[in-house]
Design an enzyme around this catalytic site. Structure first.
Site, PDB file in Angstrom:
ATOM      1  N   GLY A   1      15.680  -8.003  15.702  1.00 32.90           N
ATOM      2  CA  GLY A   1      14.296  -8.408  15.450  1.00 32.90           C
ATOM      3  C   GLY A   1      13.542  -8.773  16.720  1.00 32.90           C
ATOM      4  O   GLY A   1      13.678  -8.113  17.758  1.00 32.90           O
ATOM      5  N   VAL A   2      12.750  -9.797  16.625  1.00 34.83           N
ATOM      6  CA  VAL A   2      11.916 -10.199  17.746  1.00 34.83           C
ATOM      7  C   VAL A   2      12.778 -10.689  18.924  1.00 34.83           C
ATOM      8  O   VAL A   2      12.439 -10.475  20.087  1.00 34.83           O
ATOM      9  CB  VAL A   2      10.879 -11.239  17.240  1.00 34.83           C
ATOM     10  CG1 VAL A   2      11.371 -12.627  17.266  1.00 34.83           C
ATOM     11  CG2 VAL A   2       9.579 -11.124  17.974  1.00 34.83           C
ATOM     12  N   ASP A   3      13.885 -11.301  18.608  1.00 37.58           N
ATOM     13  CA  ASP A   3      14.829 -11.798  19.613  1.00 37.58           C
ATOM     14  C   ASP A   3      15.329 -10.631  20.489  1.00 37.58           C
ATOM     15  O   ASP A   3      15.287 -10.687  21.732  1.00 37.58           O
ATOM     16  CB  ASP A   3      15.998 -12.466  18.868  1.00 37.58           C
ATOM     17  CG  ASP A   3      16.887 -13.316  19.751  1.00 37.58           C
ATOM     18  OD1 ASP A   3      16.516 -13.561  20.915  1.00 37.58           O
ATOM     19  OD2 ASP A   3      17.951 -13.737  19.262  1.00 37.58           O
TER      20      ASP A   3
ATOM     21  N   SER B   1      11.494 -16.744  10.827  1.00 38.43           N
ATOM     22  CA  SER B   1      12.332 -16.682   9.607  1.00 38.43           C
ATOM     23  C   SER B   1      11.931 -15.586   8.616  1.00 38.43           C
ATOM     24  O   SER B   1      12.636 -15.382   7.623  1.00 38.43           O
ATOM     25  CB  SER B   1      12.383 -18.026   8.857  1.00 38.43           C
ATOM     26  OG  SER B   1      13.181 -18.958   9.549  1.00 38.43           O
TER      27      SER B   1
ATOM     28  N   ASN C   1      18.500 -17.267  17.306  1.00 33.56           N
ATOM     29  CA  ASN C   1      19.537 -17.889  16.469  1.00 33.56           C
ATOM     30  C   ASN C   1      20.198 -18.980  17.300  1.00 33.56           C
ATOM     31  O   ASN C   1      19.940 -19.095  18.501  1.00 33.56           O
ATOM     32  CB  ASN C   1      20.552 -16.850  15.967  1.00 33.56           C
ATOM     33  CG  ASN C   1      21.261 -16.156  17.106  1.00 33.56           C
ATOM     34  OD1 ASN C   1      21.968 -16.799  17.883  1.00 33.56           O
ATOM     35  ND2 ASN C   1      21.060 -14.854  17.242  1.00 33.56           N
TER      36      ASN C   1
ATOM     37  N   TYR D   1      15.999 -13.409   8.539  1.00 33.66           N
ATOM     38  CA  TYR D   1      16.334 -14.645   7.818  1.00 33.66           C
ATOM     39  C   TYR D   1      15.712 -14.727   6.426  1.00 33.66           C
ATOM     40  O   TYR D   1      15.926 -15.703   5.701  1.00 33.66           O
ATOM     41  CB  TYR D   1      15.976 -15.876   8.660  1.00 33.66           C
ATOM     42  CG  TYR D   1      16.986 -16.175   9.765  1.00 33.66           C
ATOM     43  CD1 TYR D   1      18.152 -15.431   9.906  1.00 33.66           C
ATOM     44  CD2 TYR D   1      16.783 -17.231  10.652  1.00 33.66           C
ATOM     45  CE1 TYR D   1      19.077 -15.713  10.907  1.00 33.66           C
ATOM     46  CE2 TYR D   1      17.703 -17.515  11.657  1.00 33.66           C
ATOM     47  CZ  TYR D   1      18.849 -16.756  11.781  1.00 33.66           C
ATOM     48  OH  TYR D   1      19.763 -17.044  12.776  1.00 33.66           O
TER      49      TYR D   1
ATOM     50  N   ILE E   1       4.861  -8.810  20.028  1.00 32.15           N
ATOM     51  CA  ILE E   1       4.708 -10.074  20.753  1.00 32.15           C
ATOM     52  C   ILE E   1       5.174  -9.959  22.214  1.00 32.15           C
ATOM     53  O   ILE E   1       4.728 -10.716  23.065  1.00 32.15           O
ATOM     54  CB  ILE E   1       5.427 -11.225  20.012  1.00 32.15           C
ATOM     55  CG1 ILE E   1       4.815 -12.583  20.407  1.00 32.15           C
ATOM     56  CG2 ILE E   1       6.927 -11.205  20.257  1.00 32.15           C
ATOM     57  CD1 ILE E   1       5.238 -13.728  19.525  1.00 32.15           C
TER      58      ILE E   1
HETATM   59  N1  AR6 Z   1       6.708  -8.626  17.797  1.00 35.79           N
HETATM   60  C1  AR6 Z   1       6.260  -9.412  16.792  1.00 35.79           C
HETATM   61  N2  AR6 Z   1       6.925  -9.609  15.644  1.00 35.79           N
HETATM   62  C2  AR6 Z   1       8.086  -8.940  15.487  1.00 35.79           C
HETATM   63  C3  AR6 Z   1       8.628  -8.086  16.477  1.00 35.79           C
HETATM   64  C4  AR6 Z   1       7.882  -7.947  17.678  1.00 35.79           C
HETATM   65  N3  AR6 Z   1       8.314  -7.174  18.671  1.00 35.79           N
HETATM   66  N4  AR6 Z   1       9.809  -7.589  16.023  1.00 35.79           N
HETATM   67  C5  AR6 Z   1       9.993  -8.097  14.785  1.00 35.79           C
HETATM   68  N5  AR6 Z   1       8.955  -8.896  14.458  1.00 35.79           N
HETATM   69  P1  AR6 Z   1      13.069 -11.634  12.908  1.00 35.79           P
HETATM   70  P2  AR6 Z   1      14.026 -14.200  11.816  1.00 35.79           P
HETATM   71  C6  AR6 Z   1       8.707  -9.668  13.223  1.00 35.79           C
HETATM   72  O1  AR6 Z   1      14.071 -10.901  12.108  1.00 35.79           O
HETATM   73  O2  AR6 Z   1      13.719 -13.766  10.428  1.00 35.79           O
HETATM   74  C7  AR6 Z   1      17.583 -12.167  15.106  1.00 35.79           C
HETATM   75  O3  AR6 Z   1      18.730 -11.383  15.042  1.00 35.79           O
HETATM   76  C8  AR6 Z   1       9.477  -9.263  12.001  1.00 35.79           C
HETATM   77  O4  AR6 Z   1       8.871  -8.138  11.369  1.00 35.79           O
HETATM   78  O5  AR6 Z   1      12.847 -11.240  14.314  1.00 35.79           O
HETATM   79  O6  AR6 Z   1      13.645 -15.581  12.247  1.00 35.79           O
HETATM   80  C9  AR6 Z   1      17.837 -13.544  15.677  1.00 35.79           C
HETATM   81  O7  AR6 Z   1      18.807 -13.503  16.703  1.00 35.79           O
HETATM   82  C10 AR6 Z   1       9.332 -10.533  11.156  1.00 35.79           C
HETATM   83  O8  AR6 Z   1       8.082 -10.541  10.477  1.00 35.79           O
HETATM   84  O9  AR6 Z   1      13.392 -13.234  12.938  1.00 35.79           O
HETATM   85  C11 AR6 Z   1      18.327 -14.290  14.475  1.00 35.79           C
HETATM   86  O10 AR6 Z   1      19.686 -14.033  14.236  1.00 35.79           O
HETATM   87  C12 AR6 Z   1       9.314 -11.654  12.200  1.00 35.79           C
HETATM   88  O11 AR6 Z   1       9.092 -11.004  13.461  1.00 35.79           O
HETATM   89  C13 AR6 Z   1      17.501 -13.726  13.345  1.00 35.79           C
HETATM   90  O12 AR6 Z   1      17.132 -12.409  13.780  1.00 35.79           O
HETATM   91  C14 AR6 Z   1      10.610 -12.426  12.291  1.00 35.79           C
HETATM   92  O13 AR6 Z   1      11.703 -11.541  12.105  1.00 35.79           O
HETATM   93  C15 AR6 Z   1      16.237 -14.498  13.128  1.00 35.79           C
HETATM   94  O14 AR6 Z   1      15.586 -14.002  11.993  1.00 35.79           O
END
Ligand code: AR6
Length: 174
Positions: A31-33, A121, A23, A125, A10
């Site tokens: 993750g994405v953050d 999530s 968060n 999450y 993304i």
């Molecule tokens: N582009 C698109 N999607 C992605 C990318 C990317 N670069 N990287 C990961 N994903 P997550 P959550 C996907 O964990 O579950 C953080 O520490 C990933 O495979 O990013 O809402 C925050 O600070 C998954 O399918 O978000 C919070 O503490 C989706 O994005 C916590 O994680 C969401 O995964 C939030 O957890």
């Protein structure tokens, strides 16, 4: 309002606004953050810190959304939202749906014509991907009347084959 699936990273997506699965602290994470802050650069975090010092001293509650600059990302804005942590015994679906609704309202308020969402999530999450994708697609579809005058296209950005299959199935079921 068109709903499109655009698999991949993304942080490389060309959309006016990119949504961050943040968060409540807004101060970064994995993750994405983590990817958004790494690639977008320090301007995003600086604006998040200012938000914490002003409007959001307690942080951003789950289900709400707030915008910052997108720094060096191709997007113009990052819209930070906080998904609920998956729990087997408590149904938090409405909080997850609220992430999409509130992010789209913020996007429309900014004048964003294209908005890209990750699977909120469904990573750290712990939300089951199939259900997360269904909520994402159904909620955005239901927002067309409210925000469709401004937002022309919602891009779902699944990361990996399982996520992509879940989003394609959810879109096919509309
Ligand atoms: N582009 C698109 N999607 C992605 C990318 C990317 N670069 N990287 C990961 N994903 P997550 P959550 C996907 O964990 O579950 C953080 O520490 C990933 O495979 O990013 O809402 C925050 O600070 C998954 O399918 O978000 C919070 O503490 C989706 O994005 C916590 O994680 C969401 O995964 C939030 O957890």
């Amino acid at each position: 309002m068109q709903l499109t699936i655009a698999p991949g990273d993304i942080t490389a997506t060309h959309a006016d606004a990119v949504v961050n699965a943040a968060n409540s602290t807004l101060l970064g994470g994995g993750g994405v953050d983590g990817a958004i802050h790494r690639r977008g650069g320090p301007e995003i975090l600086a604006e998040c810190r200012r938000l914490r010092e002003t409007d959001l001293p307690e942080g951003l509650p789950a289900g709400q959304a707030v915008a910052t600059t997108a720094g060096r990302l191709p997007a113009r804005w990052v819209i930070h939202t906080v998904g609920p942590v998956w729990a087997k015994t408590i149904d938090k679906s409405d909080t997850l749906a609220s992430c999409y609704r509130e992010s789209l309202k913020v996007a429309a308020g900014l004048g964003a014509r294209t908005v890209a969402f990750p699977a909120i999530s469904a990573g750290i999450y712990g939300w089951p991907m199939e259900d997360a994708a269904r909520i994402a697609v159904e909620t955005c579809h239901a927002m067309a009347d409210e925000v469709g005058g401004t937002v022309d296209e919602v891009l779902f950005v699944p990361y990996g084959d399982t996520a992509e299959a879940a989003f394609r199935a959810a879109l096919a079921h509309l």
